[in-house]
Enzyme design. Structure first.
Site, mmCIF file in Angstrom:
data_model
loop_
_atom_site.group_PDB
_atom_site.id
_atom_site.type_symbol
_atom_site.label_atom_id
_atom_site.label_comp_id
_atom_site.label_asym_id
_atom_site.label_seq_id
_atom_site.Cartn_x
_atom_site.Cartn_y
_atom_site.Cartn_z
ATOM 1 N N CYS A 193 44.194 24.564 45.936
ATOM 2 C CA CYS A 193 43.304 25.671 45.545
ATOM 3 C C CYS A 193 43.055 26.453 46.823
ATOM 4 O O CYS A 193 42.077 26.233 47.530
ATOM 5 C CB CYS A 193 41.998 25.115 44.987
ATOM 6 S SG CYS A 193 42.200 24.177 43.470
ATOM 7 N N ALA A 195 43.145 29.958 48.030
ATOM 8 C CA ALA A 195 42.616 31.269 48.439
ATOM 9 C C ALA A 195 41.118 31.180 48.762
ATOM 10 O O ALA A 195 40.418 30.384 48.144
ATOM 11 C CB ALA A 195 42.849 32.272 47.318
ATOM 12 N N PRO A 196 40.630 31.949 49.729
ATOM 13 C CA PRO A 196 41.304 33.017 50.480
ATOM 14 C C PRO A 196 42.114 32.559 51.692
ATOM 15 O O PRO A 196 42.641 33.403 52.401
ATOM 16 C CB PRO A 196 40.130 33.890 50.925
ATOM 17 C CG PRO A 196 38.979 32.945 51.063
ATOM 18 C CD PRO A 196 39.194 31.889 50.003
ATOM 19 N N ASP A 217 47.001 29.138 43.859
ATOM 20 C CA ASP A 217 45.691 29.604 43.412
ATOM 21 C C ASP A 217 45.888 30.370 42.107
ATOM 22 O O ASP A 217 46.946 30.957 41.868
ATOM 23 C CB ASP A 217 45.001 30.492 44.460
ATOM 24 C CG ASP A 217 43.484 30.470 44.306
ATOM 25 O OD1 ASP A 217 42.810 29.769 45.078
ATOM 26 O OD2 ASP A 217 42.980 31.141 43.385
ATOM 27 N N ARG A 222 42.325 37.117 44.922
ATOM 28 C CA ARG A 222 42.092 36.275 46.101
ATOM 29 C C ARG A 222 43.418 35.960 46.802
ATOM 30 O O ARG A 222 43.485 35.893 48.028
ATOM 31 C CB ARG A 222 41.368 34.986 45.700
ATOM 32 C CG ARG A 222 39.901 35.221 45.363
ATOM 33 C CD ARG A 222 39.284 34.026 44.666
ATOM 34 N NE ARG A 222 39.069 32.884 45.523
ATOM 35 C CZ ARG A 222 37.918 32.616 46.140
ATOM 36 N NH1 ARG A 222 36.899 33.418 45.996
ATOM 37 N NH2 ARG A 222 37.798 31.552 46.901
ATOM 38 N N ASP A 264 40.615 21.652 47.742
ATOM 39 C CA ASP A 264 39.313 22.273 48.021
ATOM 40 C C ASP A 264 38.970 23.120 46.787
ATOM 41 O O ASP A 264 39.052 24.344 46.830
ATOM 42 C CB ASP A 264 39.483 23.138 49.287
ATOM 43 C CG ASP A 264 38.188 23.759 49.768
ATOM 44 O OD1 ASP A 264 37.147 23.095 49.728
ATOM 45 O OD2 ASP A 264 38.229 24.932 50.183
ATOM 46 N N CYS A 318 32.103 22.806 49.038
ATOM 47 C CA CYS A 318 30.933 23.318 49.755
ATOM 48 C C CYS A 318 29.717 23.174 48.831
ATOM 49 O O CYS A 318 28.891 24.060 48.730
ATOM 50 C CB CYS A 318 31.134 24.743 50.245
ATOM 51 S SG CYS A 318 31.600 25.889 48.956
#
Ligand SMILES: C[S@@+](CC[C@H](N)C(=O)[O-])C[C@H]1O[C@@H](n2cnc3c(N)ncnc32)[C@H](O)[C@@H]1O
Length: 431
Positions: A193, A195-196, A217, A222, A264, A318
């Site tokens: 996964c 991007a960016p 992605d 993105r 991610d 995150c």
């Protein structure tokens, strides 16, 4: 007045969920209306169609303002301005700058800054050194190589080295996934996964552009900005594809040599820094949203673990939510007994929540504990011994000795490579 109270108003509006509930209400108008309602003179006959809308939320908004005052330990509205201007943990997070080693080296970047009047203080020895950074001083991070650290408010978005792709503005926590995946030059990597693309460009730097990154992605926009970012960063070893990672076949022979995967995935972002408002983590995601996100994360993680040559995988988010972090990792381990968590960075101060045995091998990050954004990382490694010559060769064919080393030696080499970045980073940590 509305501007002066902007941070207070935004905090109250966010906590009351006003913009979520009233989709047509624009943020700047919401500020003005909530100012009038809570801090100004009320609508006094004005307010038009917004008046009944605001009345519906009045009780909640008042309660959130009262709670904010309790939390800040103040009694008057004006005192909130004073309290709000005190630096909170989020605004103390330094500006981290990764030197892009595909285009330059740390020494040259440091010299450039020195010529511009910045004062280089050497390698930091602790987080306290980072916390104390001021003015035009900068440091090398105590843990991660090639990571420069500037005072929190330093803005380098217009800096010529950033514009030329020599520097990547990337939070320290977000530099950990590629560092801990540590693919050696020549290896094949999937960025599921991507991007960016900050982590992809970091992977390319670790690979020295030798080998291959398959970056996937779903989001075309993105991916377009990612292509620009990668070109600017001088990345030449990456194949970008607008693809749902869940549909990528692990048995496709293109991925035969993929031993490293970075996952991610999309997450609630509840750990993301939101510097102006000090509102980190305030937009707590709903249980429904968390369930949907965790379902996807779980699926993507198990899919990634099914790639036959995979040796090492980094899962990162995150998010601060256990449902997207420890719970996802625990379930994936239960379903994939051939993998275990690698014990990385033992001196990292913030560990996974103790919700299952081994969760302490996971890393967490936050402004308060690590001076970074909120983050979560788990490193999976295949528990079984490498068993065939082709696997050793696939690790780094250009570097693989010929003839293939014996089984025992191969295992040691893989262990050393896998532990390399962590150990190297660990060696400088906490000095
Ligand atoms: C957290 S972001 C990735 C950030 C990126 N790793 C970086 O460091 O710049 C998550 C990305 O996953 C993508 N995504 C979501 N679902 C996906 C799927 N099924 N397959 C591939 N990409 C997906 C989103 O479009 C988004 O760009």
């Amino acid at each position: 007045e509305t501007q002066r109270y902007a941070a207070v108003l935004d905090a109250v509006i966010a906590r009351a969920g006003l913009l979520r509930a009233e989709k047509k209400l624009r943020p700047h108008l919401a500020r003005v209306l909530v100012y009038e309602l809570l801090l100004g003179k009320g609508f006094r006959g004005a307010g038009g169609r917004w008046k009944p809308l605001l009345s519906r939320h009045q009780a909640r908004l008042k309660a959130e303002l009262a709670r904010l005052k309790v939390r800040q330990g103040v009694s008057r509205n004006e005192d909130l301005l004073e309290a709000g201007s005190r630096p909170g943990p989020v605004s103390q997070v330094p500006r981290f700058v990764r030197v892009n080693t595909l285009k330059t080296c740390c020494g040259d970047a440091i010299d450039y800054f020195k010529r511009q009047g910045f004062s280089y203080q050497g390698q930091a020895s602790s987080l306290e050194d980072l916390r104390a950074l001021k003015g035009k001083h900068f440091l090398l991070d105590p843990l991660l190589p090639e990571l420069l650290v500037f005072p929190a408010q330093t803005d380098l978005h217009e800096h010529p080295l950033y514009l030329a792709g020599h520097l990547i503005l990337q939070d320290k926590a977000s530099c950990l996934p590629a560092t801990l995946l540590a693919p050696p030059p020549g290896s094949h990597v999937i960025d599921a996964c991507a991007a960016p693309g900050n982590k992809t460009s970091h992977l390319a730097a670790l690979l020295k552009n030798q080998g291959k990154i398959f970056a996937f992605d779903l989001d075309a926009k993105r991916l377009a900005s990612m292509a620009t970012l990668l070109a600017r960063a001088g990345v030449s070893c990456c194949e970008l594809a607008e693809v749902d990672f869940l549909t990528v076949s692990p048995t496709d022979q293109r991925y035969d040599r993929v031993q490293y995967i970075l996952l991610d995935p999309s997450c609630s972002g509840s750990g993301m820094l939101s510097r102006p408002l000090e509102e980190q983590g305030s937009g707590t995601p709903s249980q429904e949203r968390l369930r949907a996100l965790a379902g996807f994360q779980q699926w993507a993680l198990c899919h990634a673990l099914s790639f036959p040559s995979l040796q090492r995988l980094v899962y990162s988010t995150c998010s601060l939510c256990q449902e997207e972090n420890e719970d996802v990792v625990r379930d994936a381990l239960q379903q994939n007994p051939g993998f275990r968590l690698a014990p990385v960075l033992p001196s990292w101060p913030h560990r996974g929540l103790s919700t299952f045995p081994g969760a302490e091998h996971c890393l967490r990050a936050s402004p308060e504990t690590t001076l970074t954004g909120g983050f979560f990382i788990a490193v999976f490694e295949r528990a079984e011994v490498l068993s065939s010559a082709s696997q050793a060769e696939a690790l780094a064919p250009e570097l693989a000795p010929s003839p293939a080393p014996k089984r025992k030696r191969r295992r040691r080499k893989a262990d050393v490579q896998a532990a390399g970045a962590g150990a190297a980073a660990e060696a400088t940590c906490g000095k």
